[in-house]
Design an enzyme around this catalytic site. Structure first.
Site, mmCIF file in Angstrom:
data_model
loop_
_atom_site.group_PDB
_atom_site.id
_atom_site.type_symbol
_atom_site.label_atom_id
_atom_site.label_comp_id
_atom_site.label_asym_id
_atom_site.label_seq_id
_atom_site.Cartn_x
_atom_site.Cartn_y
_atom_site.Cartn_z
ATOM 1 N N ARG A 1 43.507 -0.951 28.246
ATOM 2 C CA ARG A 1 44.324 -0.150 29.170
ATOM 3 C C ARG A 1 45.331 0.602 28.312
ATOM 4 O O ARG A 1 46.260 0.003 27.755
ATOM 5 C CB ARG A 1 45.033 -1.070 30.172
ATOM 6 C CG ARG A 1 45.850 -0.378 31.256
ATOM 7 C CD ARG A 1 46.494 -1.456 32.121
ATOM 8 N NE ARG A 1 47.254 -0.936 33.238
ATOM 9 C CZ ARG A 1 46.777 -0.749 34.466
ATOM 10 N NH1 ARG A 1 45.503 -1.024 34.722
ATOM 11 N NH2 ARG A 1 47.544 -0.298 35.434
ATOM 12 N N HIS B 1 40.109 6.141 35.651
ATOM 13 C CA HIS B 1 40.269 4.724 36.012
ATOM 14 C C HIS B 1 38.965 4.233 36.644
ATOM 15 O O HIS B 1 38.898 3.922 37.830
ATOM 16 C CB HIS B 1 41.430 4.566 36.985
ATOM 17 C CG HIS B 1 41.979 3.176 37.085
ATOM 18 N ND1 HIS B 1 41.428 2.102 36.417
ATOM 19 C CD2 HIS B 1 43.044 2.681 37.789
ATOM 20 C CE1 HIS B 1 42.118 1.009 36.705
ATOM 21 N NE2 HIS B 1 43.098 1.336 37.527
ATOM 22 N N GLN C 1 38.620 0.802 38.728
ATOM 23 C CA GLN C 1 39.209 0.860 40.066
ATOM 24 C C GLN C 1 38.282 1.573 41.031
ATOM 25 O O GLN C 1 38.103 1.141 42.182
ATOM 26 C CB GLN C 1 40.556 1.576 40.013
ATOM 27 C CG GLN C 1 41.246 1.669 41.363
ATOM 28 C CD GLN C 1 41.657 0.314 41.903
ATOM 29 O OE1 GLN C 1 42.421 -0.401 41.258
ATOM 30 N NE2 GLN C 1 41.161 -0.049 43.077
ATOM 31 N N ASP D 1 47.374 7.482 46.133
ATOM 32 C CA ASP D 1 47.911 6.805 44.951
ATOM 33 C C ASP D 1 49.360 7.235 44.810
ATOM 34 O O ASP D 1 49.806 8.217 45.423
ATOM 35 C CB ASP D 1 47.087 7.198 43.714
ATOM 36 C CG ASP D 1 47.458 6.405 42.465
ATOM 37 O OD1 ASP D 1 48.104 5.341 42.592
ATOM 38 O OD2 ASP D 1 47.107 6.850 41.362
ATOM 39 N N CYS E 1 45.144 2.018 45.295
ATOM 40 C CA CYS E 1 44.864 1.179 44.127
ATOM 41 C C CYS E 1 46.032 0.275 43.751
ATOM 42 O O CYS E 1 45.854 -0.647 42.948
ATOM 43 C CB CYS E 1 44.453 2.042 42.937
ATOM 44 S SG CYS E 1 45.725 3.186 42.364
ATOM 45 N N ARG F 1 38.215 -5.789 42.556
ATOM 46 C CA ARG F 1 38.300 -5.499 41.131
ATOM 47 C C ARG F 1 37.650 -6.639 40.339
ATOM 48 O O ARG F 1 36.946 -6.412 39.349
ATOM 49 C CB ARG F 1 39.769 -5.335 40.703
ATOM 50 C CG ARG F 1 40.437 -4.053 41.140
ATOM 51 C CD ARG F 1 39.970 -2.854 40.341
ATOM 52 N NE ARG F 1 40.256 -2.980 38.921
ATOM 53 C CZ ARG F 1 41.425 -2.714 38.346
ATOM 54 N NH1 ARG F 1 42.451 -2.295 39.087
ATOM 55 N NH2 ARG F 1 41.594 -2.835 37.044
#
Length: 314
Positions: free
Chosen positions: A101, A128, A131, A231, A271, A299
């Site tokens: 990440r 991402h 996700q 988001d 998310c 996830r």
């Protein structure tokens, strides 16, 4: 050749379907696959804040029979204290896979170029993909389930409203197009998806029966959608721009009025972390359309499936 997941379209449409189907198997039986039995180690590196990513990957690696080795990027200072290639050469000889990440997509690509084990994008500034796999899984699970032909996603409409230039918008475009969905992005001028990502998603959609739409009217993006996502308006690393970034996005808040333009059975995704009263209202995220908590759990299942799928091809 070692396979990686650096961005959503590193998978083909068929491969994405395989990963999602395996995720359904692993959700039904969390210990059905143990490719890391030994245990074999997986390096999980964090340069950015994390909760769900660290939790789901470390739990998932353990359930696959492995040992998660969490590396604090602030201590390792990859690219500062040592070059990315040098770090890659050290880590790659000791682990079965690397999950990272980080900030720039180029760092992740440089890591992958210098190892012979799978590298997984756990979030960069550009994409991402883990996700979005979880989000696609959640939409399939809640709106049509899984059939012999795969997850029920093709032909469904997926709307995202908010910052169209961020990593989630880019991954929704690519991942949704791979799934054959009608992907709509509702964002203000100045915050639209990158041209190259939009062109790539459009090309993918042409092969899968999906479609891509970018609109500045959030109602146009949401109209009749099966799923609506948003988001935060201020992504990690943009905290200093919080005040100036919020004003353009106010009309894109996911509230009851905007959600009313979606299909009556539409599900809502975020998310996380969510900022109630900003990009989404409490009424919506805590309401009956919300599948946010399923999405967070999923996830775990999709990342286990992804790791197992990649390790079988390593």
């Amino acid at each position: 050749m070692t396979r990686h997941l650096l961005r959503d379209d590193d998978l083909t449409s068929a491969e994405q379907r395989e990963v999602l189907e395996l995720a359904a198997t692993l959700k039904a039986d969390r210990f059905a696959r143990r490719p890391l039995e030994g245990p074999r180690a997986v390096a999980v590196i964090f340069d950015k804040p994390t909760l769900r990513t660290q939790l789901s990957f470390t739990v998932g690696i353990a359930e696959l029979g492995g040992q998660p080795v969490v590396v604090d990027g602030n201590l390792a200072k990859i690219g500062v204290r040592e070059s990315v290639p040098d770090v890659a050469r050290v880590i790659g000889r000791q682990v079965a896979a690397i999950v990272w990440r980080t900030f720039e997509q180029a760092r992740l690509e440089e890591m992958a170029a210098h190892v012979e084990v799978p590298v997984v994008n756990a979030l960069t500034d550009d994409y991402h993909p883990c996700q979005v796999l979880a989000d696609l899984f959640t939409v399939a699970e809640r709106t049509g389930g899984f059939a012999s032909s795969g997850p029920a996603l093709a032909g469904r409409s997926f709307a995202y409203v908010g910052d169209g230039a961020n990593n989630m918008a880019h991954s929704y475009l690519l991942g949704g197009a791979l799934a054959g969905m009608d992907v709509r992005i509702g964002a203000p001028d100045g915050y639209l998806p990158r041209t190259d990502v939009l062109e790539r998603a459009t090309a993918i959609a042409a092969t899968t029966g999906g479609s891509v739409l970018v609109a500045t009217d959030p109602r146009e993006a949401v109209a009749g959608a099966s799923a609506v996502a948003t988001d935060t308006w201020v992504s990690m690393g943009q905290e200093g721009q919080s005040a100036e970034r919020e004003a353009p996005f106010v009309p894109y808040q996911l509230n009851a009025e905007l959600l009313a333009h979606a299909a009556p059975s539409a599900v809502v995704l975020h998310c996380l972390p969510a900022y109630r009263g900003k990009e989404i209202t409490a009424e919506v995220i805590d309401g009956p359309a919300s599948v946010v908590w399923d999405e967070a759990e999923n996830r775990l299942h999709v990342q286990k499936a992804l790791l197992a799928w990649l390790l079988e091809r390593a």
